[in-house]
Structures are given as structure tokens and as C-alpha cells.
Enzyme design. Sequence first.
Site, PDB file in Angstrom:
ATOM      1  N   GLU A 103     -11.537   7.570   6.130  1.00  0.00           N
ATOM      2  CA  GLU A 103     -10.118   7.867   5.937  1.00  0.00           C
ATOM      3  C   GLU A 103      -9.265   6.641   6.234  1.00  0.00           C
ATOM      4  O   GLU A 103      -9.670   5.798   7.041  1.00  0.00           O
ATOM      5  CB  GLU A 103      -9.699   8.952   6.931  1.00  0.00           C
ATOM      6  CG  GLU A 103      -9.710  10.350   6.393  1.00  0.00           C
ATOM      7  CD  GLU A 103      -8.535  10.638   5.484  1.00  0.00           C
ATOM      8  OE1 GLU A 103      -7.963   9.699   4.914  1.00  0.00           O
ATOM      9  OE2 GLU A 103      -8.193  11.813   5.358  1.00  0.00           O
ATOM     10  N   ASP A 104      -8.086   6.575   5.658  1.00  0.00           N
ATOM     11  CA  ASP A 104      -7.163   5.510   6.032  1.00  0.00           C
ATOM     12  C   ASP A 104      -6.503   5.798   7.379  1.00  0.00           C
ATOM     13  O   ASP A 104      -6.378   4.914   8.226  1.00  0.00           O
ATOM     14  CB  ASP A 104      -6.097   5.282   4.943  1.00  0.00           C
ATOM     15  CG  ASP A 104      -5.415   6.570   4.512  1.00  0.00           C
ATOM     16  OD1 ASP A 104      -5.833   7.669   4.955  1.00  0.00           O
ATOM     17  OD2 ASP A 104      -4.455   6.495   3.725  1.00  0.00           O
ATOM     18  N   ASP A 107      -3.342  11.451  11.233  1.00  0.00           N
ATOM     19  CA  ASP A 107      -1.972  11.708  11.686  1.00  0.00           C
ATOM     20  C   ASP A 107      -1.989  13.013  12.488  1.00  0.00           C
ATOM     21  O   ASP A 107      -2.252  13.013  13.690  1.00  0.00           O
ATOM     22  CB  ASP A 107      -1.069  11.764  10.451  1.00  0.00           C
ATOM     23  CG  ASP A 107       0.401  11.744  10.789  1.00  0.00           C
ATOM     24  OD1 ASP A 107       0.767  12.252  11.861  1.00  0.00           O
ATOM     25  OD2 ASP A 107       1.199  11.240   9.989  1.00  0.00           O
ATOM     26  N   PHE A 156       6.159   5.279  10.065  1.00  0.00           N
ATOM     27  CA  PHE A 156       5.681   5.537   8.699  1.00  0.00           C
ATOM     28  C   PHE A 156       5.125   4.243   8.135  1.00  0.00           C
ATOM     29  O   PHE A 156       5.859   3.306   7.835  1.00  0.00           O
ATOM     30  CB  PHE A 156       6.794   6.092   7.804  1.00  0.00           C
ATOM     31  CG  PHE A 156       6.230   6.754   6.586  1.00  0.00           C
ATOM     32  CD1 PHE A 156       5.974   8.112   6.576  1.00  0.00           C
ATOM     33  CD2 PHE A 156       5.886   5.996   5.462  1.00  0.00           C
ATOM     34  CE1 PHE A 156       5.383   8.716   5.463  1.00  0.00           C
ATOM     35  CE2 PHE A 156       5.300   6.598   4.359  1.00  0.00           C
ATOM     36  CZ  PHE A 156       5.055   7.956   4.358  1.00  0.00           C
ATOM     37  N   ARG A 169       0.266   1.211  -2.029  1.00  0.00           N
ATOM     38  CA  ARG A 169      -1.146   1.277  -1.621  1.00  0.00           C
ATOM     39  C   ARG A 169      -1.832  -0.082  -1.743  1.00  0.00           C
ATOM     40  O   ARG A 169      -2.800  -0.348  -1.047  1.00  0.00           O
ATOM     41  CB  ARG A 169      -1.907   2.284  -2.496  1.00  0.00           C
ATOM     42  CG  ARG A 169      -1.501   3.729  -2.306  1.00  0.00           C
ATOM     43  CD  ARG A 169      -2.527   4.619  -3.000  1.00  0.00           C
ATOM     44  NE  ARG A 169      -2.041   5.956  -3.272  1.00  0.00           N
ATOM     45  CZ  ARG A 169      -2.108   6.979  -2.424  1.00  0.00           C
ATOM     46  NH1 ARG A 169      -2.621   6.809  -1.234  1.00  0.00           N
ATOM     47  NH2 ARG A 169      -1.663   8.168  -2.768  1.00  0.00           N
TER      48      ARG A 169
HETATM   49  C1  PRP Z   1      -3.011  11.211   3.962  1.00  0.00           C
HETATM   50  C2  PRP Z   1      -4.104  10.316   4.504  1.00  0.00           C
HETATM   51  C3  PRP Z   1      -5.049  11.291   5.152  1.00  0.00           C
HETATM   52  C4  PRP Z   1      -4.118  12.371   5.664  1.00  0.00           C
HETATM   53  C5  PRP Z   1      -3.889  12.192   7.141  1.00  0.00           C
HETATM   54  O1  PRP Z   1      -3.418  11.757   2.753  1.00  0.00           O
HETATM   55  O2  PRP Z   1      -4.726   9.584   3.465  1.00  0.00           O
HETATM   56  O3  PRP Z   1      -5.947  11.851   4.222  1.00  0.00           O
HETATM   57  O4  PRP Z   1      -2.884  12.222   4.946  1.00  0.00           O
HETATM   58  O5  PRP Z   1      -2.957  13.113   7.632  1.00  0.00           O
HETATM   59  P1  PRP Z   1      -3.308  14.307   8.632  1.00  0.00           P
HETATM   60  O6  PRP Z   1      -4.133  13.714   9.748  1.00  0.00           O
HETATM   61  O7  PRP Z   1      -1.936  14.756   9.099  1.00  0.00           O
HETATM   62  O8  PRP Z   1      -4.032  15.375   7.870  1.00  0.00           O
HETATM   63  P2  PRP Z   1      -2.418  12.414   1.687  1.00  0.00           P
HETATM   64  O9  PRP Z   1      -2.458  13.904   1.847  1.00  0.00           O
HETATM   65  O10 PRP Z   1      -1.077  11.775   1.774  1.00  0.00           O
HETATM   66  O11 PRP Z   1      -3.133  12.044   0.305  1.00  0.00           O
HETATM   67  P3  PRP Z   1      -3.463  10.571  -0.270  1.00  0.00           P
HETATM   68  O12 PRP Z   1      -4.623  10.026   0.544  1.00  0.00           O
HETATM   69  O13 PRP Z   1      -3.849  10.813  -1.679  1.00  0.00           O
HETATM   70  O14 PRP Z   1      -2.225   9.715  -0.107  1.00  0.00           O
END
Ligand code: PRP
Length: 183
Positions: A103-104, A107, A156, A169
Site C-alpha cells: 500500500e502507499d 490512514d 494531506f 500520483r
Molecule cells: C487510499 C490509499 C489506501 C487507502 C488508505 O486509497 O491508497 O488504499 O486510501 O486509507 P485508509 O487507511 O483510511 O483505508 P483510495 O481509496 O484513495 O484509492 P486509490 O489508491 O485508487 O487512490
Amino acid sequence: MSVTCEKNDVEYVLLTEDQIKKRVEEMGRKLSEMYEDKCPIVAAVLKGGSVFFTDLVRSMDCLMFFDFISVSSYGNDVKSSGQIIMRKDFDNDIAGKDLIIVEDIVDSGLTLSYLKDFLYERKAKSVITVALLNKYNCHPKDLNPTMYGFDIEDNFVVGYGLDYAGYYRNLPYVGVLRPEVYS
Ligand code: PRP
């Protein structure tokens, strides 16, 4: 929602390209030792995890399979909807396999805890979660990823796979977005 994005929307660079590269290489070396004889499935969570994934797997020298899943809870918003939507499932049969989920960012921790439950229901042998960034103030400690690159404050952030409304990105660093961009 209408969004206007400019090059100078980043207020400051939080993690430089060089800092990220060094840390990702360390993580890759550690994972190679941990999975030397296991041939894990390394799965990127799209889209945000894609950039970190491609650097991480190239820092690893054990045998592995790739997979890609897509889940989302944010849409174009800055706050999680609290609901996970699975857009693309695993291609591999994961029963009996060792999984590394990439994962990136963690949160609220909702996405990774959803995925872990999902994978154990599918009878994965083991699951670890690896994230570049851990927003340590935004979830309880037991939702921390198994391994992560950096603890960060609740700002953010964009770049290195992370977006706002789909933008930024491709930035090679992680930067803090100016609040006026999303407020
Ligand atoms: C973002 C990020 C993680 C997730 C983390 O994805 O890439 O997958 O949110 O947040 P959390 O810990 O509160 O669940 P997003 O839903 O924005 O999709 P994306 O990766 O396509 O941008």
C-alpha cells in the site's frame, strides 16, 4: 466537483526522492530475507500502491508472483467514505499462499484491515501488510502495517502514487498539498 490543479499546489516536500529510495531499498532487503524460500504473492493495492510496488519488488531478490487488486474508499474526497469497494479482485488463487500486500499509505486503517480479513477468509497461509507511509495518529496501533517506511503526521500528502482527485500520483517525491487546493 470541479478541481483546478497547478504545479505549485504542493506546499512543501515531506520526503525527497532520495529519502524514499533509500528506505524502499532497506525494506526490500528485509523482505527478501524474510521470504527467501517462500515464493510469496506480492500484491499492489491500486492505484495508490502502484509506484511503491514497482520500486519495492525491484529491491527484492527472492522468487515471487505479482498480483494487483483495486479497492477504494475515498473516491475524489479527502475523507474516507468508510465503505470499501472492491474494483478488481486477485488473479491468483491465494489459498495456502504467503501474501505481501503493498500500500502507499495507512490512514484510518480501514482498507488494510478489510483486506486482511478478506484474505484470511480466502484461506491465505499468511498475510503481511507493507506501506510506505503510516499516519500514526489516525488509527489505533493494532492497525499499523506490519512494515512501513515512514511515520507521518495527519497532513494531506500527494506524490509517489498518492493522489488528490486523481492528480499528482506521478510526482517522484511525497509532498504536502496546500489546504486551499482541497478546501
Ligand atoms: C487510499 C490509499 C489506501 C487507502 C488508505 O486509497 O491508497 O488504499 O486510501 O486509507 P485508509 O487507511 O483510511 O483505508 P483510495 O481509496 O484513495 O484509492 P486509490 O489508491 O485508487 O487512490
